[in-house]
Design an enzyme around this catalytic site. Sequence first.
Site, short mmCIF file in Angstrom:
data_model
loop_
_atom_site.label_atom_id
_atom_site.label_comp_id
_atom_site.label_asym_id
_atom_site.label_seq_id
_atom_site.Cartn_x
_atom_site.Cartn_y
_atom_site.Cartn_z
N THR A 199 0.86 -1.18 0.00
CA THR A 199 0.00 0.00 0.00
C THR A 199 0.89 1.23 0.00
O THR A 199 1.88 1.29 0.75
CB THR A 199 -0.93 0.02 1.23
OG1 THR A 199 -1.73 -1.16 1.19
CG2 THR A 199 -1.85 1.23 1.22
N PHE A 255 1.29 5.07 0.89
CA PHE A 255 0.71 6.08 1.78
C PHE A 255 1.31 7.43 1.43
O PHE A 255 2.47 7.51 1.02
CB PHE A 255 1.07 5.76 3.24
CG PHE A 255 0.34 4.57 3.79
CD1 PHE A 255 -0.80 4.74 4.57
CD2 PHE A 255 0.78 3.28 3.52
CE1 PHE A 255 -1.48 3.64 5.08
CE2 PHE A 255 0.10 2.18 4.02
CZ PHE A 255 -1.03 2.36 4.81
#
Length: 687
Positions: free
Chosen positions: A290, A292
């Site tokens: 992921t 960020f």
Amino acid sequence: MYGIQDSAANPESTNNESNQLDNLRGEVDSIDDGILGLLARRREVARKIAAEKHRAERPFRDDLREEALLIERLSAAGKYELDADLVSRVWEQIMADSLRVQFDYVQNSVNGRKDAVIIAIQGVEGSNSHQAALALTPNMNERELVPCNRFGDAITAVKDGRANIAVLPIENTTSGAIAEVYDLLLDKKVSIVGEVKIHVKHCLVGVPGASIADLKTIHGHPQAVAQCSNFLAELPDVDVVYATDTALSARRIAEVNNPTVGAVANEEAARIYGLDVLESGINNRKSNYTRFVAIAAEPATVDPQVPAKTSLVLSVSNEPGSLAEVLNAFRAEDIPLVKLESRPTINNAWQEMFYMDFEGNVGDRRVQRVLEEVRRHTMYLRVLGTYPSRDLRPHRRPSPEPERVIQVSSPNPQPAEQTTADGPYRLAGRRDGETETVVDVNGVVIGGPELVIIAGPCAVESIDQVMKTAKAVKESGGKLLRGGCFKPRTSPYSFQGLGWEGLDMLAEAGRVYGLPIVTEVTAPEHVERMAEKADVLQIGTRNMQNFALLNEVGRANRPVLLKRGMSASIDEFLQAAEYILAGGNQRVILCERGIRTFETSSRNTLDVTAVPVLRRRSHLPVIVDPSHAAGDRELVAPLALAGAAIGAHGIMVEVHPDPDTAMSDGPQSLTLGAFDDLMQALSDRVL
Ligand code: PEP
Ligand code: MN
């Protein structure tokens, strides 16, 4: 080496062997510890090198040295009989780490080293956002966490000053873009100041003593559960309970403290909440990352020596090929685009917003040139931020500054250096050879060869009044419907407008008669709501230098009709337009509406000269408002004709079904009949 069978057959040899194994393991442990110690020492030296390079202004990346170093290590590998492939992989990691350490060092000395930071995240301690927050702030001694329920709350915390940064997920390699965060970046006045990619490894966790076989219930975030579906499907008779984030599910099962209740969470959450990891890495796809972003109230500055990325959000103009022109601008300067994402805009479903990431720094001249070119093909353009890049991709030697001229669609392309005067209005000012900007309002083109007529009452007074006017405007050939809902009146005792109720009436009349609507916005906090219904946001003469308001409409995704301040010079007028363009909004229409002079026979003096002057100095469309200049309906038609004759792209007039009863500006409002006469008189130029 030792078979299980043999060991079982001879207990004594089992003891010896397990001692032997323990010894060997101990040896490996101490070697590993030594490796870690050496890595830490290497980092320290790297930091000192960074300080030295920074002091001596030496470049941070040296391709030749990096290559030579690797070759040296590879030949040394032979000496130790080590596999070249292993050594090259290990050294790539070590060198990448060393560079990161050096870049962090420089970045800290640029933005001022701080030892404490307050970070807002969505979720609680132990969540993946928390891990990202730690990774984004490697040099902080103190980190305070502000856990928030929603992504938007984390951004609000930053805007309110309760947090220095918000760390939010923006995309995942399995599930793609996180739309809500993209939309928030567009809405809010915030900047991206950092990024990090986190390897998301889900684990099955339980209270101490729990075992997988005993689990009856598993708590987890729906996405996490979906990403571990294969593993979970193997567990018979287990119920899944959904939670809003993975760390929260860990916290909850720790509170429940029941060995039959487990959770899907990461190792850090297990550690924080005193849980056991029952099975690690249970996600279907092992490579699950992921990305960020760190979001702050102010943009960051990135040292030119640190590899940087920049994020933009833009919407392209309606001309065919606009997006291709935007992409070409990057190619022309040899700047790699690393991401292109598109989202429908909030109030124009058919129009897309493009989010772009590229390798480069907004402080760099080449990037500035690209942005200047990109701006010409966009209706909206905003730099979301420049930040240190976490992708240390195989290094590309920076190509020398191309000497080539930027391609422009005009017949006489000029070198960028000559065309972009660093004057007071870089964006509003006309550059040699530049084409005119045309503003497309739902299919009505302002800035083209044809004259566009905008008409309507000074103020919206009732649904009946605005409907009647809209009908007449449409029938006589007007293209846009105007009407004030929030009226900035000179006297506080004069009619102030019907406010939001008036806007609903105007929008309804516009919808019924197929006329896009123009209305004045008087307060920054009204802009967002106004932009949901108004097709054009008008800035009135009294607000031409209301910079907070200009900044706000600069962020809006609606064209802006900017009226000249009644005492403003043309230069000040263009600088006001500059504010809007600099805010991202590229659709600005200039409106000459009369200025204060010594003359008292008319309300103001229409500065007809301003029209050709503005057209010469700026690429933006120019319209004329004869009504507010005249203050007297008898003078409106001749001034409108003058405006048309001198080259205005449009005329805006006030009309009212019964001007004598008008609640504002009755004396200068045309009757519906007089408006029709004016349209006849203008007919040879009207669309
Ligand atoms: C208007 O157009 O309604 C208006 C108030 O105009 P100005 O800001 O030019 O006075
Ligand atoms: Mn008026």
